[in-house]
Motif scaffolding. Structure first.
Motif: not given
Length: 362
Positions: A259-265, A329-336
């Motif tokens: 989905g999306e958060w305040k910084h993007g993907l 396991t949790i894998v986080l991937l995000f745009e910032a």
């Protein structure tokens, strides 16, 4: 002073020991020798030298881990008699260092089964949700790796990488993002007010051991729009196993929420493991993991929340999203923005709600 060795040796009494005991002693000494030798070997070899060849990975994938995990799941759902619960759960809690004082229900005899014990709730206030940083840990566990993503590669453990396209699928929005990025992984993206900001794709991997709290939560405020489910194998995802099997996460069953958060993907993936055939998402009753006959390598199942009655799912920081049946396991991937700074260390033990990192751009 003079010692008569002849007198000393002559006074020694010899006795017989059973042959089995002798063989056991020799076997134990040999085991210690092999163990010490392998330990020295691990310390001197590079990460690439430790990775097992592809043909051995193929053999591992043929093991009936999915069926065995389903059996384990059925066993964990068996209701135990009260007289057995104290002994069974106490032994487990002692072996894996479970802190029952922070559980909503401390009396272990109140848990009907191992499944209920694994997914126990915490007391209100047992975790403090950090509000001063952009991102917090979604689960209790250990930080395995973190950092920026470049050239379609993500770190598994130090020195071992794997491809994003194998983990998320070749047509994933995340893979397209990487293709559009520059050589250093940067993308010039517009913010909500129209200004362009230099951004990057980051990742963080958190391992949940069998003794950790088994529910996972939202690491920030974001809107979940899409789910991709990979019915994969179920190999161990322990830190030791990750040193030997390249791309292990990409083989295992996993559920990717994007989905999306305040910084993007923004993306959050729950990765299953051996004896963890069950991954549950609270707001997604259609999701069913580790079903018989559901595994075909390379095949995945997509679901768009925006095209359903659910629409997109807005979740708040610290909100409970789902649970594992045993630990995984949790894998986080995000745009910032490129000034995003991680506040954790490799190998660090962390609790859900503790800060992972933040950006200077708010």
């Amino acid at each position: 002073m003079r010692i008569s060795f002849r007198r000393y040796l002559g006074s020694m009494r010899w006795f017989h020991i059973p042959a089995a005991a002798g063989f056991a002693l020799v076997g134990y000494q040999q085991y210690r020798h092999i163990r010490d030798r392998e330990r020295r070997k691990l310390q001197t070899q590079t990460p690439e030298e430790l990775v097992i060849p592809s043909w051995q990975v193929t053999l591992l994938k043929q093991l009936p881990t999915r069926s065995l995990s389903r059996v384990a799941g059925m066993l964990t759902d068996i209701t135990l008699p009260i007289w057995l619960r104290w002994a069974a759960f106490s032994a487990y809690a002692w072996a894996f260092k479970c802190n029952m004082e922070e559980a909503e229900v401390e009396d272990i005899t109140c848990y009907e089964s191992f499944g209920k014990f694994f997914t126990r709730h915490l007391k209100d206030g047992a975790r403090v949700i950090d509000k001063d940083h952009d991102l917090v840990s979604p689960a209790d566990g250990q930080i395995l790796c973190f950092g920026a993503v470049c050239d379609d590669k993500i770190e598994q453990v130090k020195g071992i990488n794997y491809s994003l396209s194998t983990f998320f699928g070749p047509d994933s929005e995340i893979v397209k993002y990487c293709r559009n990025s520059s050589a250093n992984g940067h993308v010039n993206s517009p913010t909500k007010n129209g200004a362009c900001v230099d951004k990057c794709l980051y990742h963080c991997v958190i391992y949940l051991s069998p003794g950790d709290y088994h529910r996972f939560h939202s690491p920030t405020e974001w809107k979940i729009q899409y789910r991709r489910h990979f019915p994969g194998t179920l190999m161990s995802v322990s830190p030791l196993a990750l040193k030997f099997v390249r791309g292990l996460f990409a083989y295992n069953e996993r559920v990717n929420l994007r989905g999306e958060w305040k910084h993007g993907l923004f993306s959050m993936t729950a990765v299953g493991a051996y004896n963890v055939g069950s991954i549950k998402i609270n707001f997604d009753s259609d999701l069913a993991t580790n079903l018989p006959g559901s595994f075909t390598e390379g095949v995945f199942k997509d679901f768009h929340y925006a095209k359903s009655s659910v629409s997109s799912v807005g979740v708040g920081r610290g909100e409970n999203i789902g649970e594992f049946n045993f630990g995984s396991t949790i894998v986080l991937l995000f745009e910032a923005p490129t000034d995003f700074n991680f506040t954790v260390d490799l190998g660090q033990k962390i609790k859900y709600g503790q800060a992972i990192g933040t950006s200077g751009l708010q």
